[in-house]
Write an enzyme that holds these catalytic residues in place. Sequence first.
Site, short mmCIF file in Angstrom:
data_model
loop_
_atom_site.label_atom_id
_atom_site.label_comp_id
_atom_site.label_asym_id
_atom_site.label_seq_id
_atom_site.Cartn_x
_atom_site.Cartn_y
_atom_site.Cartn_z
N GLU A 58 70.04 -19.23 -45.06
CA GLU A 58 69.28 -18.30 -44.22
C GLU A 58 68.30 -19.14 -43.39
O GLU A 58 67.69 -20.07 -43.91
CB GLU A 58 68.54 -17.36 -45.18
N THR A 104 60.69 -12.24 -44.91
CA THR A 104 61.25 -11.79 -43.64
C THR A 104 60.90 -10.31 -43.46
O THR A 104 61.20 -9.50 -44.33
CB THR A 104 62.78 -11.97 -43.65
N HIS A 140 66.66 -19.81 -48.10
CA HIS A 140 66.07 -19.74 -46.77
C HIS A 140 65.26 -21.03 -46.55
O HIS A 140 64.24 -21.23 -47.20
CB HIS A 140 65.16 -18.50 -46.70
N ARG A 164 57.92 -23.65 -47.15
CA ARG A 164 57.02 -23.15 -48.19
C ARG A 164 57.68 -23.04 -49.56
O ARG A 164 57.04 -23.06 -50.57
CB ARG A 164 56.42 -21.79 -47.79
N HIS A 216 67.61 -7.12 -48.82
CA HIS A 216 66.16 -7.13 -48.71
C HIS A 216 65.56 -5.97 -49.49
O HIS A 216 65.83 -4.82 -49.20
CB HIS A 216 65.64 -7.10 -47.26
N HIS A 266 62.73 -17.83 -54.74
CA HIS A 266 61.53 -17.64 -55.58
C HIS A 266 61.39 -18.67 -56.68
O HIS A 266 60.30 -18.92 -57.16
CB HIS A 266 61.53 -16.23 -56.19
N ASN A 325 69.64 -14.87 -54.10
CA ASN A 325 68.69 -15.71 -53.35
C ASN A 325 67.75 -16.38 -54.36
O ASN A 325 67.07 -15.69 -55.14
CB ASN A 325 67.92 -14.80 -52.39
N ARG A 342 62.81 -22.53 -44.56
CA ARG A 342 61.82 -22.12 -43.55
C ARG A 342 61.26 -23.32 -42.82
O ARG A 342 61.18 -24.41 -43.39
CB ARG A 342 60.68 -21.36 -44.24
N GLU A 381 73.97 -8.59 -41.56
CA GLU A 381 73.37 -8.19 -42.83
C GLU A 381 72.40 -7.08 -42.50
O GLU A 381 71.43 -7.28 -41.74
CB GLU A 381 72.63 -9.37 -43.49
N1 PXP Z 1 68.27 -10.97 -47.06
C1 PXP Z 1 67.40 -11.60 -46.22
C2 PXP Z 1 67.82 -11.81 -44.80
C3 PXP Z 1 66.14 -12.03 -46.68
O1 PXP Z 1 65.29 -12.64 -45.82
C4 PXP Z 1 65.80 -11.85 -48.03
C5 PXP Z 1 64.49 -12.35 -48.55
O2 PXP Z 1 64.50 -13.73 -48.61
C6 PXP Z 1 66.74 -11.21 -48.86
C7 PXP Z 1 67.94 -10.76 -48.34
C8 PXP Z 1 66.47 -10.95 -50.31
O3 PXP Z 1 65.41 -10.06 -50.40
P1 PXP Z 1 64.76 -9.79 -51.81
O4 PXP Z 1 64.14 -11.08 -52.25
O5 PXP Z 1 63.77 -8.72 -51.54
O6 PXP Z 1 65.87 -9.36 -52.72
#
Ligand code: PXP
Length: 394
Positions: free
Chosen positions: A225, A256, A198, A204, A346, A165, A162, A200, A306
């Site tokens: 996402e 999330t 994601h 953001r 997550h 960030h 992901n 949003r 997931e």
């Molecule tokens: N899966 C989902 C559904 C999420 O919302 C997120 C966070 O954006 C992640 C995985 C990844 O989480 P993390 O950034 O804590 O690894």
Amino acid sequence: MPALLTIDYPGPPPVRPDAVRDTARRLLRLCGQSESEWSILLLDDAAMAELNERYRHKKGPTNVLAFALREGEPFSEAPAAGSPLGDVVVSLDTAAREARQEGITLHRRLAVLLIHGLLHLLGMDHERSDAEAEEMEAAERELLRQLDDDKRREKMIQLAVNVDHVATLRQARGIAEPDPVLAAGICELAGASGIVVHLREDRRHIQDRDVHLLRQTVKTKLNLEMGATEEIIGIALAVKPDMVTLVPEKRQELTTEGGLNVAGQKKKLGRAIERFTSAGIPVSLFIDPDSRQIKAASEVGATFVEIHTGRYCDATSEAERHHEFDLVATAAEEAFEAGLRVNAGHGLNYLTTARVAALGTIEELSIGHAIMARAILVGLDQAVREMLALLPRG
Ligand code: PXP
């Protein structure tokens, strides 16, 4: 040697012998006959027609013939472990024709025919009565399902990264850098099997431009996402990512927070899934490790779930972590058994990931924060050195 395979086919056989042996071994094990032995003979139609004439007095080829060594013994009396079971003969030509008719691969059709033959060797016979024919068909379906599950469990787990960030850092300055699109390419080159972003409602971090560019540049798999709102569904249907993951979205949250309440909004989610499915986009539902949600996810037609690993990762005591891990493991097993494809994510980091990755029921982990946080630390030394190299040295 539990599965003796002989291929007597004019020219190169259209099957991979190793794959056939592997299927044969698995089937024996699934029938509790790992120690027993069966012979498999793969022929062409001409040779099969001869056997069919000789043993069944029937003209022309057939797909499968089984010659049980314990002919006539009831299925309920399992053969003694280690005993030879007999021979199963398959015509590859007929199997290939049937595969084409059904729109499946020859290996899949062969697996179905081997299952049929093996059940005969074990004493089942659909010709004895209608009831037994029904029983045999049910046993065939069940064994095929078990075979699929058995193979799925051995698939290597994959990592989807992901890159939200990276966009967060860019948006903090309001300039063009760092670019999540470039970051995605680096992740793919490093071996990631997919990129997750994601989009949003409040934009953001990830922007529409990122999603459009990623659609063009991601070579592995783009997983979008998103909350199931009309605006974002419209964008997703236009962009056509390789899959979407539906998540609950609250404006005030930092990330999330919990899984989707699928059970509580089956109609709405079912409609969204239907729209994506008709556009050829598989849907994953991000859910807490909870049987009710898994059942609902299966009912509304999701392809994936997931499983939310956040509570396991955030646990503050060993006992709590064990408990939360058990919930994740059980949920993954339940979802797998329900025929769903299972991802998880997550909060996973360098300490918590290995245990989840070892579960065997999970296809892919979605990880963002830990990888980006680590990238800053392991990349900082080089970044400082590169800047120093630009400074004049006296
Ligand atoms: N899966 C989902 C559904 C999420 O919302 C997120 C966070 O954006 C992640 C995985 C990844 O989480 P993390 O950034 O804590 O690894």
